[in-house]
Motif scaffolding. Structure first.
Motif, PDB file in Angstrom:
ATOM      1  N   ILE B 188       0.579  -1.044   0.430  1.00 47.47           N
ATOM      2  CA  ILE B 188      -0.115  -0.186  -0.354  1.00 47.47           C
ATOM      3  C   ILE B 188       0.862   1.360   0.247  1.00 47.47           C
ATOM      4  CG2 ILE B 188      -1.553   1.800   1.645  1.00 47.47           C
ATOM      5  CD1 ILE B 188      -3.075  -1.142   1.890  1.00 47.47           C
ATOM      6  N   ILE B 191       2.585   1.897  -3.691  1.00 45.71           N
ATOM      7  CA  ILE B 191       1.859   1.750  -4.232  1.00 45.71           C
ATOM      8  C   ILE B 191       1.470   3.286  -4.310  1.00 45.71           C
ATOM      9  CG2 ILE B 191       0.244   1.694  -5.874  1.00 45.71           C
ATOM     10  CD1 ILE B 191       0.742  -1.458  -5.548  1.00 45.71           C
ATOM     11  N   HIS B 192       1.581   3.524  -3.477  1.00 48.34           N
ATOM     12  CA  HIS B 192       1.265   5.449  -3.317  1.00 48.34           C
ATOM     13  C   HIS B 192       2.131   6.536  -2.837  1.00 48.34           C
ATOM     14  CE1 HIS B 192      -3.667   6.276  -1.333  1.00 48.34           C
ATOM     15  NE2 HIS B 192      -3.023   4.823  -0.764  1.00 48.34           N
ATOM     16  N   TYR B 212      -2.905  -3.583  -4.724  1.00 48.61           N
ATOM     17  CA  TYR B 212      -3.573  -2.790  -4.037  1.00 48.61           C
ATOM     18  C   TYR B 212      -4.355  -3.225  -3.677  1.00 48.61           C
ATOM     19  CZ  TYR B 212      -4.265   2.054  -2.515  1.00 48.61           C
ATOM     20  OH  TYR B 212      -5.171   2.736  -1.709  1.00 48.61           O
TER      21      TYR B 212
END
Lengths: 213, 559
Positions: B188, B191-192, B212
């Motif tokens: 998470i 990817i952010h 995700y």
């Protein structure tokens, strides 16, 4: 404190990205913690609904004075924690260490009082299991104590972990690892500490206060 | 990025600065066990889950052998209970849940978004060690005689009556759960926060969207399983009676807590494979995905709906009939995002330039088997039908179509697709096709008869059965043997290819995606220079426009 190695890990572009990643990581972790305690709260809610009288009666066995003192101690520790974070933002090394040590002391006081409470419960035979003291009608209160010990025990475990982590951060701060540009670890440790406090803020009324009057 | 298509430096003098690839970056055992490189951790996971897969496979083999004849001749009922429990526990918690995310996800998530590593490399390594400790507990449980409660650990069997190693197994499951939480958390944040410049959310490969969504489930669901197992263990060890009806406890509470995680866990297993299929279908159809945003959001929709349907495991348990109705309706709703994916993959293939390499065959297999598994799921979501087929082989067949026919087909398809990237060598294509056909045939022969058996009323979890069920059971066992050999073949030729496979080059499939712009195997830091992304994912339609009667120059001018 000369020659501090760069705090930027090799896979980040800059300190901002690193700080944002650390913070988001801690928030995500706290979400998992909410769900973790959430399972316990769900079980508590179900049994409180099923056996309201037994739960109300059982909560009278808890020591409300010690519980209130402990709540105050924890809130005070949150204050010292946030002062520590503030000191880290301003780059005041000594203050970080002092406030973090204060936080540890308050955390240990909390755990000590909790241990006293547990000992009392042990002597009164209120530990769930084969030797449970209350029998007959009062036997139904066993479920309250099961959740009391599981929830406060889980919370105390988080406090122990928190004390160890704050201790490590205080040590690193004393070594001069943090600066106004790089204080992410202090910041996220603060987040964790406040979270554990907030769990107690829910536990205290649910276990000590509800159904008491 | 043109500087990065150097490939495996066969002629090192042509490469400006030969960088060691991640496999060549240290050879000692320490360089592996203390690595924080996401690619090496992926390999560590690959080795460990393969071991667990074969362990779980041995249990499956013994189950099918026992069911060859109607009488219980190979083992007694108690031993059989232990066999199917250990099969379930090992396959679900120690193979399927980590399979795609921890191996392919670990390897590919940073590469696909143009990052040098996951956000928390040391936590990534920690997750592997946590997994190993959990797996150690499992193996200890196997040695001490296993568990006999079924992988669902229902109370009060697990808390009071079972005399097997429930508490030890509970600890193992509890521990390994944290490995999955840490992986999800890492994905998470990565990817952010770690996407390369220009890699906007809607340029992400769908593999990333799927991971995700999976990570969200891991992070939100796994802690609830952890606490359910804690309550179970406390109940069993200290007899506090949380789930003991004799003391006013509620055994259904355990089922609610358990399925609150374990139903979404089904999507932890299938969603990453769906992400793999999106990559395979586009690459081997040479087309952009049909309806990118729909496929992306269907992953999130599955993750959200997945948390609202757990009660469909409990239609016959005595939960409120109104709750049952609601769970039934919500379960039907999950079919919508799943169907969106299947339709969009099919629409992507429509008029595509399809080629039939092994990974694409796995994708075909996935789509077909997942559709059967999904549709039979709708039968089970209908409360009236479920009362008839609950706890029969119909359910067993249904979830094996999703888990084996879906999740493992996706995992193997992805392994074949990215194997050249992971080790820099090609697997043998002919053997690959042979194995996939064998797996497909063996799988259907194993599990289709179980639909029929279940519909005829054969209950699951019994070691003996009436004579009239034997023909279908023999078919199933025969299929399982074919399936087993089918799984061994890739295992052998993957190892063979490490030394003898053709050198793959950076991009053997002509695929899009940042991971294919690096050499194979990639260097430790993945990218020399952080790539800048300027176009959407799957920009496959870049061939020269076809102009009838046109010359080379007119074609060039049209470009």
């Amino acid at each position: 404190m000369s020659e501090v190695p760069s705090p930027l890990a090799h896979h980040f572009d800059d300190l901002t990205q690193q700080k944002e990643a650390t913070t988001l990581g801690m928030w995500t972790f706290l979400v998992t913690e909410i769900l973790f305690f959430g399972g316990l709260f769900a079980g508590y809610a179900q049994y409180r609904t099923l056996y309201p009288q037994a739960f109300a009666a059982a909560s009278h066995h808890l020591d409300i004075v010690l519980g209130t003192i402990n709540t105050a101690v924890l809130i005070a520790s949150s204050l010292t924690m946030v002062m520590g974070v503030r000191a880290a933002q301003l780059g005041r090394r000594k203050q970080i260490v002092i406030f973090l040590l204060l936080t540890i002391v308050l955390g240990l006081v909390f755990l000590g009082i909790k241990a006293v409470e547990y000992t009392h419960k042990y002597h009164e035979g209120l530990i769930p299991g084969p030797g449970f003291a209350l029998q007959g009608e009062e036997r139904m209160q066993v479920r309250f104590f099961a959740f009391y010990f599981l929830m406060t025990g889980m919370h105390a475990l988080h406090m122990v972990v928190g004390v160890v982590i704050v201790g490590m951060i205080a040590f690193f701060a004393w070594r001069g690892r943090y600066s106004p540009e790089y204080y992410g670890p202090v910041d996220v440790t603060g987040l964790y500490w406040h979270f554990v406090d907030i769990v107690w803020i829910f536990l205290f009324p649910l276990l000590y206060l509800l159904g008491r009057h | 990025m043109s500087t990065q298509v150097a490939g495996r430096p066969e002629r090192p003098e042509l490469v400006a600065e030969p960088r060691p690839n991640y496999l060549a970056n240290g050879y000692g055992i320490k360089s592996w066990l203390l690595t924080v490189d996401h690619k090496r951790i992926a390999i560590l996971y690959l080795v460990s889950i393969t071991v667990m897969f074969f362990l779980g496979g041995v249990f499956a083999l013994l189950i099918r052998l026992e069911l060859l004849t109607p009488a219980g001749d190979l083992m007694a009922a108690d031993m059989y209970n232990r066999m199917f429990t250990m099969h379930g526990v090992v396959m679900i918690f120690f193979f399927l849940i980590p399979s795609v995310p921890a191996v392919l996800g670990n390897f590919l998530v940073p590469m696909m978004i143009g990052a040098r590593d996951l956000a928390f490399p040391r936590i990534n390594l920690l997750s592997w060690y946590v997994y190993i400790v959990g797996a150690g507990f499992t193996i200890a449980v196997v040695i001490f005689g296993g568990v006999d409660t079924g992988w669902t650990f229902y109370a009060p069997l697990s808390t009071i009556y079972s005399n097997s190693n429930v508490a030890l197994m509970g600890i193992g499951v509890f521990i390994t759960g944290f490995s999955s939480i840490l992986t999800g958390l890492n994905f998470i944040v990565t990817i952010h926060k770690m996407r390369a410049p220009g890699m906007t959310w809607f340029r992400l490969p769908l593999f990333i969207w799927a991971h995700y969504a999976t990570s969200l489930i891991m992070v939100l669901g796994t802690p609830v399983l952890a606490i359910a197992v804690v309550l179970l263990a406390a109940d069993r060890i200290f007899q506090i009676g949380v789930f003991d009806a004799r003391q006013g406890g509620d055994p259904l509470l355990f089922q609610h807590l358990f399925w609150f995680y374990s139903h979404p866990a089904v999507y932890i297993m299938i969603l990453p494979s769906m992400g793999v299929i999106s990559e395979l279908v586009t690459c081997f159809s040479r087309k952009r995905i049909f309806g990118y945003t729909f496929v992306a959001f269907s992953s999130l929709a599955i993750a959200v709906y997945g948390f609202l349907v757990w009660g469909h495991h409990m239609f016959t348990s005595g939960q409120s009939i109104y709750a049952g109705l609601l769970f039934s309706v919500l379960s039907f709703l999950v079919a919508i995002p799943s169907a969106i994916k299947v339709f969009n993959w099919s629409a992507t293939m429509y008029k595509g330039s399809i080629s039939y390499e092994t990974p694409m065959l796995y994708a075909f297999g996935f789509i077909g088997l997942f559709t059967i598994g999904g549709l039979t799921g709708l039968f089970l979501a209908a409360t009236s039908v479920d009362v008839h087929v609950h706890d029969t082989y119909f359910v067993v067949a249904h979830f094996h179509y999703i888990m084996v026919g879906g999740a493992i087909m996706g995992f193997l398809g992805g392994m074949h697709f990215w194997w050249p990237k992971i080790v820099g060598r090609m697997y043998p294509e002919g053997w690959g096709k042979f194995a996939v056909l064998m797996i497909f045939a063996g799988f259907n022969l194993t599990f289709f008869p179980q639909f029929v058996l279940g519909y005829m009323g054969m209950p699951r979890r019994y070691h003996a059965y009436p004579d009239e069920f034997q023909v279908l059971n023999v078919m199933s066992t025969a299929g399982a043997s074919i399936l087993g050999v089918g799984y061994l073949i890739p295992m052998v030729y993957f190892l063979w290819s490490l030394r003898f496979g053709a050198v793959a080059g950076p991009n053997p499939w002509g695929a899009t995606g940042l991971e294919w712009t690096t050499p194979s195997p990639p260097p430790t830091e993945n990218f020399d220079v952080t790539p800048i992304v300027t176009e959407e994912a799957y920009s496959y339609s870049k061939e020269e426009p076809e102009v009838v009667g046109g010359t080379q120059s007119t074609r060039a001018s049209l470009r």
